[in-house]
Design a protein around this motif. Structure first.
Motif, PDB file in Angstrom:
ATOM      1  N   GLY A 111       0.789  -1.226   0.000  1.00  0.00           N
ATOM      2  CA  GLY A 111       0.000   0.000   0.000  1.00  0.00           C
ATOM      3  C   GLY A 111       0.818   1.271   0.000  1.00  0.00           C
ATOM      4  N   VAL A 112       0.291   2.299   0.665  1.00  0.00           N
ATOM      5  CA  VAL A 112       0.911   3.624   0.715  1.00  0.00           C
ATOM      6  C   VAL A 112       2.283   3.544   1.374  1.00  0.00           C
ATOM      7  CG1 VAL A 112       0.669   5.953   1.657  1.00  0.00           C
ATOM      8  CG2 VAL A 112      -1.333   4.748   0.817  1.00  0.00           C
ATOM      9  N   GLU A 113       2.394   2.735   2.393  1.00  0.00           N
ATOM     10  CA  GLU A 113       3.664   2.559   3.096  1.00  0.00           C
ATOM     11  C   GLU A 113       4.753   2.105   2.126  1.00  0.00           C
ATOM     12  OE1 GLU A 113       5.405  -0.331   6.616  1.00  0.00           O
ATOM     13  OE2 GLU A 113       3.253  -0.118   6.390  1.00  0.00           O
ATOM     14  N   GLU A 114       4.394   1.237   1.192  1.00  0.00           N
ATOM     15  CA  GLU A 114       5.349   0.728   0.210  1.00  0.00           C
ATOM     16  C   GLU A 114       5.874   1.850  -0.681  1.00  0.00           C
ATOM     17  OE1 GLU A 114       5.127  -1.982  -3.765  1.00  0.00           O
ATOM     18  OE2 GLU A 114       4.100  -2.741  -1.995  1.00  0.00           O
ATOM     19  N   ASN A 115       4.989   2.715  -1.179  1.00  0.00           N
ATOM     20  CA  ASN A 115       5.408   3.804  -2.060  1.00  0.00           C
ATOM     21  C   ASN A 115       6.349   4.766  -1.355  1.00  0.00           C
ATOM     22  OD1 ASN A 115       3.937   2.820  -4.202  1.00  0.00           O
ATOM     23  ND2 ASN A 115       2.120   3.997  -3.681  1.00  0.00           N
ATOM     24  N   PHE A 116       6.042   5.121  -0.114  1.00  0.00           N
ATOM     25  CA  PHE A 116       6.896   6.033   0.637  1.00  0.00           C
ATOM     26  C   PHE A 116       8.236   5.378   0.920  1.00  0.00           C
ATOM     27  CE2 PHE A 116       8.567   7.516   4.712  1.00  0.00           C
ATOM     28  CZ  PHE A 116       8.759   8.860   4.408  1.00  0.00           C
ATOM     29  N   ASP A 117       8.197   4.153   1.406  1.00  0.00           N
ATOM     30  CA  ASP A 117       9.427   3.451   1.764  1.00  0.00           C
ATOM     31  C   ASP A 117      10.290   3.128   0.556  1.00  0.00           C
ATOM     32  OD1 ASP A 117       8.875   3.564   4.439  1.00  0.00           O
ATOM     33  OD2 ASP A 117       8.199   1.488   4.618  1.00  0.00           O
ATOM     34  N   ALA A 118       9.701   2.958  -0.607  1.00  0.00           N
ATOM     35  CA  ALA A 118      10.471   2.633  -1.808  1.00  0.00           C
ATOM     36  C   ALA A 118      11.463   3.741  -2.124  1.00  0.00           C
ATOM     37  CB  ALA A 118       9.547   2.385  -2.983  1.00  0.00           C
ATOM     38  N   GLU A 119      11.033   4.991  -2.000  1.00  0.00           N
ATOM     39  CA  GLU A 119      11.942   6.113  -2.260  1.00  0.00           C
ATOM     40  C   GLU A 119      13.061   6.160  -1.226  1.00  0.00           C
ATOM     41  OE1 GLU A 119       9.885   9.830  -2.716  1.00  0.00           O
ATOM     42  OE2 GLU A 119       8.429   8.945  -4.096  1.00  0.00           O
ATOM     43  N   GLU A 120      12.707   5.962   0.028  1.00  0.00           N
ATOM     44  CA  GLU A 120      13.716   5.961   1.086  1.00  0.00           C
ATOM     45  C   GLU A 120      14.678   4.786   0.925  1.00  0.00           C
ATOM     46  OE1 GLU A 120      14.258   8.314   3.468  1.00  0.00           O
ATOM     47  OE2 GLU A 120      12.767   9.422   2.325  1.00  0.00           O
ATOM     48  N   LEU A 121      14.137   3.645   0.560  1.00  0.00           N
ATOM     49  CA  LEU A 121      14.960   2.464   0.333  1.00  0.00           C
ATOM     50  C   LEU A 121      15.929   2.697  -0.812  1.00  0.00           C
ATOM     51  CD1 LEU A 121      15.631  -0.501   0.948  1.00  0.00           C
ATOM     52  CD2 LEU A 121      13.767  -1.137  -0.593  1.00  0.00           C
ATOM     53  N   GLU A 122      15.444   3.305  -1.893  1.00  0.00           N
ATOM     54  CA  GLU A 122      16.307   3.599  -3.035  1.00  0.00           C
ATOM     55  C   GLU A 122      17.457   4.514  -2.608  1.00  0.00           C
ATOM     56  OE1 GLU A 122      16.164   5.589  -7.502  1.00  0.00           O
ATOM     57  OE2 GLU A 122      14.293   5.288  -6.418  1.00  0.00           O
ATOM     58  N   ARG A 123      17.149   5.546  -1.840  1.00  0.00           N
ATOM     59  CA  ARG A 123      18.204   6.451  -1.358  1.00  0.00           C
ATOM     60  C   ARG A 123      19.224   5.700  -0.505  1.00  0.00           C
ATOM     61  NH1 ARG A 123      13.875   9.958   0.185  1.00  0.00           N
ATOM     62  NH2 ARG A 123      13.388  11.258  -1.594  1.00  0.00           N
ATOM     63  N   ILE A 125      19.959   2.448  -0.542  1.00  0.00           N
ATOM     64  CA  ILE A 125      20.756   1.528  -1.360  1.00  0.00           C
ATOM     65  C   ILE A 125      21.764   2.301  -2.197  1.00  0.00           C
ATOM     66  CG2 ILE A 125      20.665  -0.142  -3.260  1.00  0.00           C
ATOM     67  CD1 ILE A 125      18.017  -1.156  -2.056  1.00  0.00           C
ATOM     68  N   ASN A 126      21.364   3.444  -2.746  1.00  0.00           N
ATOM     69  CA  ASN A 126      22.304   4.281  -3.498  1.00  0.00           C
ATOM     70  C   ASN A 126      23.456   4.734  -2.617  1.00  0.00           C
ATOM     71  OD1 ASN A 126      20.919   4.094  -5.911  1.00  0.00           O
ATOM     72  ND2 ASN A 126      19.780   5.990  -5.597  1.00  0.00           N
ATOM     73  N   LYS A 173      25.331  -9.383   2.163  1.00  0.00           N
ATOM     74  CA  LYS A 173      25.421  -9.415   3.629  1.00  0.00           C
ATOM     75  C   LYS A 173      25.667  -8.014   4.169  1.00  0.00           C
ATOM     76  CE  LYS A 173      27.688 -12.692   5.765  1.00  0.00           C
ATOM     77  NZ  LYS A 173      28.701 -13.709   6.114  1.00  0.00           N
ATOM     78  N   LYS A 174      26.574  -7.264   3.529  1.00  0.00           N
ATOM     79  CA  LYS A 174      26.837  -5.877   3.934  1.00  0.00           C
ATOM     80  C   LYS A 174      25.584  -5.021   3.757  1.00  0.00           C
ATOM     81  CE  LYS A 174      31.723  -5.789   2.527  1.00  0.00           C
ATOM     82  NZ  LYS A 174      32.666  -5.166   1.565  1.00  0.00           N
ATOM     83  N   LEU A 175      24.884  -5.226   2.640  1.00  0.00           N
ATOM     84  CA  LEU A 175      23.666  -4.461   2.372  1.00  0.00           C
ATOM     85  C   LEU A 175      22.617  -4.751   3.441  1.00  0.00           C
ATOM     86  CD1 LEU A 175      21.870  -2.617   0.651  1.00  0.00           C
ATOM     87  CD2 LEU A 175      21.316  -4.627  -0.763  1.00  0.00           C
ATOM     88  N   ARG A 176      22.468  -6.007   3.793  1.00  0.00           N
ATOM     89  CA  ARG A 176      21.499  -6.373   4.832  1.00  0.00           C
ATOM     90  C   ARG A 176      21.810  -5.657   6.138  1.00  0.00           C
ATOM     91  NH1 ARG A 176      17.387  -9.504   5.729  1.00  0.00           N
ATOM     92  NH2 ARG A 176      17.029 -10.463   7.728  1.00  0.00           N
TER      93      ARG A 176
END
Length: 185
Positions: A111-123, A125-126, A173-176
């Motif tokens: 849901g909405v939580e996924e869309n918000f978190d996706a941007e934060e997750l992308e940042r 991971i980058n 493993k480092k990413l996790r």
């Protein structure tokens, strides 16, 4: 022609912008698409769609790095095409594997939580990728952005396929750990 000049053509709404972009980055985008789709015809269609999406995005967007902006558009379109193909039960083994490899590092939401978190997750991971040593960063990007196989990456860097797999395992493993620290897990 410089990227800034090409972008200016988009802002002036001159169709020459698409032609110049295609001349400069068409082959690059086709490679991005083919690494995901493994099909020249679908890849060509993907590149054409990416150029159209770029035309519709600039303006208002003004990309700082036209090549990477276009690569991201191409990649996203290719992934959508791949998802449609997978729904039809065709192809995509290497790409599914890449998703499965990363799924051990990322919690699922909806849901909405996924869309918000996706941007934060992308940042996040980058940021993680930028802090990796250059060789590891390149291997990570080649596998999880461009969907190259461990064999292809190994050939590029004169590593065995097994060595690439081990490097990728250590990076995950480092990413996790990074994502746990950032509160994503």
């Amino acid at each position: 022609m410089k990227d800034s000049e090409i972008i200016e053509l988009y802002f002036e709404r001159k169709e020459e912008a698409i032609e110049k972009t295609s001349e400069k980055y068409g082959a690059y985008c086709k490679t991005v698409a083919e690494n995901i789709l493994k099909n020249p015809e679908d890849s060509e269609e993907c590149v054409n769609s990416a150029l159209l999406r770029l035309w519709n995005s600039v303006p208002p967007e003004k990309p700082e790095n036209l090549k990477m902006f276009l690569a991201k558009i191409t990649r996203n379109i290719a992934l959508n095409i791949l998802k449609a193909k997978l729904a039809e039960k065709r192809g995509g083994k290497d790409e599914i594997l890449a998703y499965e490899e990363l799924s051990e590092c990322v919690a699922e939401k909806s849901g909405v939580e996924e869309n918000f978190d996706a941007e934060e997750l992308e940042r996040s991971i980058n940021s993680f990728a930028k802090n990796l040593p250059e060789k590891e960063r390149n291997i990570f990007i080649r596998r999880y952005f461009f969907f190259e196989s461990a064999k292809e990456i190994g050939e590029r860097y004169s590593f065995s396929e097994n060595r690439v797999s081990v490097i990728l395992h250590r990076i995950r493993k480092k990413l996790r750990k990074h994502l746990e620290k950032e509160g994503f897990l």
